[in-house]
Design a protein around this motif. Structure first.
Motif, PDB file in Angstrom:
ATOM      1  N   ARG A   5      -2.127  -4.831 -55.975  1.00 41.13           N
ATOM      2  CA  ARG A   5      -2.939  -5.108 -57.103  1.00 41.13           C
ATOM      3  C   ARG A   5      -2.085  -5.510 -58.302  1.00 41.13           C
ATOM      4  NH1 ARG A   5      -4.902  -0.586 -54.869  1.00 41.13           N
ATOM      5  NH2 ARG A   5      -4.300   0.638 -56.986  1.00 41.13           N
ATOM      6  N   LEU A   6      -1.848  -6.657 -58.575  1.00 41.21           N
ATOM      7  CA  LEU A   6      -0.949  -7.239 -59.684  1.00 41.21           C
ATOM      8  C   LEU A   6      -1.494  -7.301 -60.854  1.00 41.21           C
ATOM      9  CD1 LEU A   6       1.771  -8.845 -60.319  1.00 41.21           C
ATOM     10  CD2 LEU A   6       0.535 -10.801 -59.454  1.00 41.21           C
ATOM     11  N   GLY A   7      -0.998  -6.798 -61.887  1.00 37.39           N
ATOM     12  CA  GLY A   7      -1.306  -6.909 -63.007  1.00 37.39           C
ATOM     13  C   GLY A   7      -0.126  -7.482 -64.012  1.00 37.39           C
ATOM     14  N   SER A  67      -4.421  -1.770 -61.224  1.00 38.82           N
ATOM     15  CA  SER A  67      -3.202  -2.591 -60.735  1.00 38.82           C
ATOM     16  C   SER A  67      -2.017  -1.336 -60.096  1.00 38.82           C
ATOM     17  CB  SER A  67      -2.312  -3.308 -62.021  1.00 38.82           C
ATOM     18  OG  SER A  67      -3.070  -4.171 -62.390  1.00 38.82           O
ATOM     19  N   VAL A  70       2.639  -3.844 -61.956  1.00 38.63           N
ATOM     20  CA  VAL A  70       2.418  -4.200 -63.143  1.00 38.63           C
ATOM     21  C   VAL A  70       3.709  -5.193 -63.800  1.00 38.63           C
ATOM     22  CG1 VAL A  70       2.187  -3.842 -65.597  1.00 38.63           C
ATOM     23  CG2 VAL A  70       0.950  -2.488 -63.945  1.00 38.63           C
ATOM     24  N   THR A  94       2.996   3.575 -59.515  1.00 45.49           N
ATOM     25  CA  THR A  94       2.988   1.909 -60.015  1.00 45.49           C
ATOM     26  C   THR A  94       4.339   1.512 -60.369  1.00 45.49           C
ATOM     27  OG1 THR A  94       0.897   2.269 -61.031  1.00 45.49           O
ATOM     28  CG2 THR A  94       2.284   0.362 -61.865  1.00 45.49           C
TER      29      THR A  94
END
Length: 296
Positions: A5-7, A67, A70, A94
């Protein structure tokens, strides 16, 4: 589908390119930018996000909650501040990829904040302008988690190379390169504009061509002027970080500091619309003429 989950923190030119380019490789892609708090400044960001299918978050906290990878792509002076803001909200484990052009010292400070919060910090030295490479722009990664992330990014079609498990090495490579590249931009602008003011450019450029025949000095000049006019403020911020890099090594950064001043000067004139309507097809001379007219 990947479980990533890309932020993206920073939805400017670089953040927008990375979001759009990686969207198909990840489970979700979201972004946040300080400009989103300003309705006028937010409008083009909202339009781009709608076009690219990117979710815009209301805050850094919302982005971090959504995310597990990140990426920080902000102005160089905000490198540590963004890491500090993100550290308060990161999910444990993360990966935090710092794309910003900051000094090794700034990267180490940012890393300490992320790691203390349970994140995995990786520094990146982005080695040239992101356009026209897109996500294929060459980048060097550093830090204990660099190798694992390089494998992951390469599988997505990126050009990522882990250079050291030690933090600061990748940034030092990038910063030392910028002394030359950004410094050359400043030198070309000063040399070419002065030569044109004296009417001697047709003598000066051929001597450069003779000494360095592999470079098209006229075209290189046009490119340098256009990039500084468009991105001078960001380049000046980077060069201040370059100056910090030189200081951290124990030297006085005379050249890097002067380059920052030159880049900032051009950017200030650009902000005053001095170069409005310049046709790049006219070459570097069109930019130089505006500077010469302004100085009269």
């Amino acid at each position: 589908m990947q479980d990533t989950r890309l932020g993206l923190i920073g939805y400017g030119e670089v953040g927008g390119i990375f979001c759009a380019g990686l969207k198909s490789q990840v489970a979700s892609a979201q972004a946040w930018d300080l400009k989103l708090t300003d309705p006028v400044a937010a409008q083009p960001l909202n339009q781009r996000a709608a076009q690219d299918g990117i979710t815009l978050c209301a805050s850094v906290a919302d982005l971090c909650a959504a995310s597990n990878l990140v990426m920080s792509a902000v102005t160089a002076s905000n490198t540590v501040a963004v890491a500090r803001a993100a550290a308060d909200h990161l999910l444990p484990g993360t990966v935090f990829l710092d794309l910003n052009s900051a000094s090794p010292g700034a990267k180490r400070e940012a890393a300490s904040l992320i790691e203390a919060a349970g994140g995995h910090y990786v520094e990146a030295g982005v080695m040239t302008s992101v356009p026209p490479y897109g996500i294929r722009v060459p980048m060097l990664l550093g830090g204990p988690h660099a190798q694992a992330l390089a494998v992951r990014l390469t599988a997505w079609g990126m050009d990522a190379t882990a250079v050291s498990p030690e933090l600061g090495i990748a940034s030092a490579i990038k910063m030392c390169r910028s002394v030359m590249i950004k410094g050359l931009e400043a030198l070309v602008i000063e040399s070419y504009t002065t030569a044109r003011a004296y009417g001697v450019e047709d003598y000066v450029l051929p001597t450069l061509q003779e000494t360095f025949p592999s470079i098209d000095w006229a075209e290189q000049g046009r490119y340098f002027y256009s990039r500084v006019v468009q991105h001078g403020r960001r380049r000046a911020e980077e060069m201040r970080e370059v100056a910090n890099t030189v200081r951290e090594a124990g030297f006085e950064p005379w050249m890097a500091a002067a380059t920052a001043e030159k880049q900032d000067w051009v950017a200030g004139l650009a902000a005053q619309d001095l170069f409005a309507g310049v046709d790049q097809a006219e070459g570097w001379q069109a930019y130089a003429d505006r500077l010469i007219d302004q100085a009269k």
